[in-house]
Design an enzyme around this catalytic site. Structure first.
Site, PDB file in Angstrom:
ATOM      1  N   SER A 174       0.828  -1.208   0.000  1.00 48.84           N
ATOM      2  CA  SER A 174       0.000   0.000   0.000  1.00 48.84           C
ATOM      3  C   SER A 174       0.855   1.248   0.000  1.00 48.84           C
ATOM      4  CB  SER A 174      -0.889   0.011   1.252  1.00 48.84           C
ATOM      5  OG  SER A 174      -1.536   1.259   1.423  1.00 48.84           O
ATOM      6  N   TYR A 187      -2.444  -1.347  10.248  1.00 45.97           N
ATOM      7  CA  TYR A 187      -2.530  -1.675   8.828  1.00 45.97           C
ATOM      8  C   TYR A 187      -1.259  -1.259   8.092  1.00 45.97           C
ATOM      9  CZ  TYR A 187      -4.199  -1.292   3.971  1.00 45.97           C
ATOM     10  OH  TYR A 187      -4.348  -1.403   2.595  1.00 45.97           O
TER      11      TYR A 187
END
Length: 283
Positions: A174, A187
């Site tokens: 990400s 995350y």
């Protein structure tokens, strides 16, 4: 089919794509050219979002697809229909990738159906927003790491004996790994681990002719954020902070996975592609 009690977690995430308005754009934008002709791919998190777009594009390029998903039966069946509409074979496998036993089962069912594995796409993931680090419970921390990075280890361990020369592994990291995210501490940390895992696994497998790469999407319109992965007040302006001023669509990310999966990327391993709306990323 795994029993409910075998599931490591069962909650509202990642959410139903069928419930989103507007719907994410998954449809491939161009005709196929056989770049994955007769290949077999496993796509985790393949029922919706980026996973669905990848499954659709892989099928258009000639691959059969094992669609791995957690809870959303209707979304998974729709993705299967999409693959079959492209003239390719598909199976759906309901499994939590955070379970080693279930990852073994995914590989077994894929081999039973298709006889081989050429491509492994580790796309499944979850996120839970917390503005204060003290709000992150031990359960949430363990669960996020279990799904996002343990699941990749388990899937690769299960698939490794069946991956030969020319196979490709593609992991989903990400933009938050590179720029950070104050509201997604756990995350973002898993995404940092995924990038390190990608680079290290590439070093580990390259001698056997297996390429390992990753894709680091920016804000993409999938069920992950609007179904609990981001605060409601941020969804209205989701993606507007990118240089392009908008969120991306799944079918704008899927071509990066295709490139890394096919022979076009034969001289690439240990690398990360960045479909992120124009955010300039360093190494």
């Amino acid at each position: 089919m795994p029993e409910t009690q075998d599931m490591i977690h069962e909650d509202s995430l990642p959410g139903h794509e069928s419930a989103l308005d507007p719907k994410p754009e998954w449809r491939p934008r161009y005709p196929g050219s056989g770049r994955l002709k007769d290949k077999v791919a496993i796509v985790t998190g393949g029922d919706s979002g980026i996973g669905r777009a990848v499954a659709a594009l892989f099928a258009r390029e000639g691959a059969d697809v094992a669609i791995v998903y957690l809870l959303e039966d209707d979304d998974a069946q729709e993705t299967r229909r999409i693959v079959e509409e492209e003239g390719r074979r598909a199976i759906t496998i309901k499994a939590d990738v955070g379970s080693r036993k279930m990852c073994d089962r995914v590989v077994e069912q894929t081999l039973d159906a298709f006889g081989k594995i050429d491509i492994l796409v580790n796309n499944a993931g979850e996120q839970h927003p917390d503005e204060d680090i003290t709000d992150i419970t031990e359960e949430q921390l363990r669960r996020t790491f279990q799904t996002n990075i343990f699941g990749m280890f388990f899937m690769v361990q299960a698939a490794r004996p069946h991956l030969g020369q020319g196979a490709s592994i593609i992991n989903c990291t990400s933009v938050t790994m590179y720029k950070g995210s104050g509201g997604l501490l756990d995350y973002s940390s898993t995404k940092g681990a995924i990038t390190a895992f990608t680079r290290s696994l590439s070093e580990n497998l390259i001698g056997d002719g297996i390429r390992v790469n990753a894709v680091a999407p920016g804000p993409i319109w999938t069920p992950l954020n609007p179904c609990g992965g981001a605060p409601k007040e941020k969804i209205e302006h989701f993606g507007e902070g990118t240089p392009m001023g908008r969120a991306g669509q799944p079918n704008e990310v899927a071509p990066s996975f295709l490139f890394l999966a096919c022979e076009d990327a034969s001289y690439m391993s240990g690398q990360v592609l960045h479909p992120n709306g124009g955010v300039v990323i360093g190494s």
